[in-house]
Design an enzyme around this catalytic site. Sequence first.
Site, mmCIF file in Angstrom:
data_model
loop_
_atom_site.group_PDB
_atom_site.id
_atom_site.type_symbol
_atom_site.label_atom_id
_atom_site.label_comp_id
_atom_site.label_asym_id
_atom_site.label_seq_id
_atom_site.Cartn_x
_atom_site.Cartn_y
_atom_site.Cartn_z
ATOM 1 N N GLY A 17 10.757 -1.324 -1.819
ATOM 2 C CA GLY A 17 10.262 -0.449 -3.811
ATOM 3 C C GLY A 17 9.022 -0.330 -3.291
ATOM 4 O O GLY A 17 8.297 -0.286 -2.140
ATOM 5 N N GLY A 46 5.091 1.736 -4.647
ATOM 6 C CA GLY A 46 3.890 2.111 -5.654
ATOM 7 C C GLY A 46 2.725 2.647 -5.008
ATOM 8 O O GLY A 46 3.475 3.283 -3.921
ATOM 9 N N MET A 105 0.147 1.691 -4.676
ATOM 10 C CA MET A 105 -1.051 0.477 -4.148
ATOM 11 C C MET A 105 -0.185 0.008 -2.354
ATOM 12 O O MET A 105 -0.550 -0.371 -2.093
ATOM 13 C CB MET A 105 -1.100 -0.770 -4.777
ATOM 14 C CG MET A 105 -1.943 -0.196 -5.394
ATOM 15 S SD MET A 105 -3.660 0.965 -5.683
ATOM 16 C CE MET A 105 -4.648 0.414 -3.757
ATOM 17 N N VAL A 162 6.838 -1.788 0.301
ATOM 18 C CA VAL A 162 7.389 -2.853 -0.140
ATOM 19 C C VAL A 162 8.247 -2.750 0.825
ATOM 20 O O VAL A 162 9.442 -2.552 1.066
ATOM 21 C CB VAL A 162 7.477 -4.384 -0.987
ATOM 22 C CG1 VAL A 162 8.161 -4.845 -0.867
ATOM 23 C CG2 VAL A 162 5.739 -3.942 -2.163
ATOM 24 N N LYS A 186 4.196 -6.395 2.859
ATOM 25 C CA LYS A 186 3.676 -4.879 1.689
ATOM 26 C C LYS A 186 2.408 -3.821 2.320
ATOM 27 O O LYS A 186 1.882 -4.829 2.972
ATOM 28 C CB LYS A 186 3.102 -5.551 0.257
ATOM 29 C CG LYS A 186 2.370 -3.974 -0.196
ATOM 30 C CD LYS A 186 2.392 -4.790 -1.662
ATOM 31 C CE LYS A 186 1.793 -3.928 -3.035
ATOM 32 N NZ LYS A 186 2.280 -3.751 -4.285
ATOM 33 N N ASP A 209 -4.317 -7.244 -13.431
ATOM 34 C CA ASP A 209 -3.443 -5.971 -13.338
ATOM 35 C C ASP A 209 -1.898 -6.437 -14.117
ATOM 36 O O ASP A 209 -0.820 -6.039 -13.014
ATOM 37 C CB ASP A 209 -2.827 -5.206 -11.461
ATOM 38 C CG ASP A 209 -1.985 -3.960 -12.031
ATOM 39 O OD1 ASP A 209 -1.820 -3.439 -13.113
ATOM 40 O OD2 ASP A 209 -1.788 -3.454 -10.711
#
Length: 571
Positions: free
Chosen positions: A26, A28, A30, A33, A48, A142
């Site tokens: 994954g 995103g 930030m 991963v 991450k 978040d």
Amino acid sequence: MTTPPLEAQALAGALQGQYEILREVGRGGMGIVYLARDLKLDRSIAIKTLPAQLASDEVIRARFLREARTAAGLSHPNIVPVHRADEIDGHVFFVMGYVDGAPLSQLVREGGPLSPRTAIAILHDVAQALGYAHATGVVHRDIKAENILIERDTGRALVTDFGIARLAEAAPLTATGTVLGTVHYMSPEQVAGDEVDRRSDIYSLGIVAFYALSGRFPFESPTASAVLVAHVTRQAPSLASVAPTVPQTLVRLVDRCLAKDPVSRFQSCVEFIEELERVESRLPTDDVAAPRPDAGPGSISSAEAEEVWRRAAELQNLTGPMPPIRHAEQRPPTPSRNEAATAGYQLGQVRDAAREAGIGTEFVDRALVERGLAAADGESAGGPVIRDGIMPPHNPWLGGRSTIAFEAIIPGEMPERDFDLLIDIIRRALNDPGNVSGVGRSLTWTSTERARKVAVAVLVRDGRTTIHVSERLKELAGGLFGGIMGGGGGGTLGPLIGVSIEALGNPWLIPVFASMTIGATYGIARTIFRRMSRSRRAVLEEMTQRLSEQVRESVARRTVAPHRGDRKLLR
């Protein structure tokens, strides 16, 4: 040993002997991963990493490690454990438990709204995790469907990314590639920059519930600013207005979470869980999910839009020449895609949202073509195709486009030995030796003249040769408008003001003469820029055509070369 992904090989080298990186699971705004294996403990873990453009910022890097270490102090069955937070050879990362499952956002996106009982079970797990964190003095900040992972075998929900929201607040929007996403879940006090507490997490949890039960967000807009303003100024619509089949007791619970005033919400996760359990005990026997929302014809889903924004931001952040478009087979809107959509955006709205975030339209258009969400204008298998649809739209303020871009696609693979012929064409057309580099079956040329920002990329792949030519005109526009309006306007404005006072004796004419001067100098700058951009466009278009013709000739020679060799052998 498994070969790690190409972009993770440097990280794999830094972690050699400790972790084996297996694959990407994954990414995103930030970070990325990776699924990895802890070689010492022989267990699956997730790593991450902080993106390079953020890791280079000392403040963000320090905050990333600090927040990750704070999260490592949390131990709860519904929180993804953090085992380590560290920095090695410039790689900033943290190691956490691997959850074999999918984020809640993916489940809703692919399967549609959840049934009330399924949603309640997930909300119960998330509230348990948040309640524990709040008791230790940690506010998540978040909470969103992407940060809620559903375990495949058990259905258990686990919360991840505690404290990462603080990083997003410090990172520039286009650097992370996040345009819409977190903004859908932000509480009014978080948007306003006020101090947040556990009730802010409860508001975000209410958004998660709204989304999970309806497949929509309370506030939907293609622009982030509109969503943020709505959180502060508008009362969220009732869940019943978009998902009328949801039981009223559950609707009232979700609506209370979304109260603008924190005092009107649940004051703690304990209170929320108590009410959630009462609602569950009163649910009707039939457990039916709300129907999927329809994105409408010609729309793309919110997930697709976020992918486009993220890729467009990556393209804009490139420091070298623009790579050729990675074409994907176009996926025209179909009933099945529309049924699967959770929120629809027209392509124009996608471009508007990106522009608001500082991402150029040309990069959005490239990302749309790459993902098969927009047609590649004029593509044909019969010969070279020159198209300029990848350019940004005409800017009426400049009198032209801020970027010139052409792309040619020629069937057949050009031999690398003929790259010198292309370089010669470029140098002659632009009268610039340029900088040349080649990696594999690709060629890049960039201008050395400070007055021009031209880049040419040639890529030989998959039975075709792609040429991309571009020139950025932002520096040209800045020099023209700044020089003419700053120099010319400033030089003539003073004398005109003097005339208006001394000759006409009327100081009220000052703003009139000032406006006339500014308008005149702006018009001159706009006219000059329009002419120069048209001239440069014509040169680049002709050059692209000549490059295409050379590629076609080289491909043709390569095709007949084996027969020539056969004749020599026969001799």
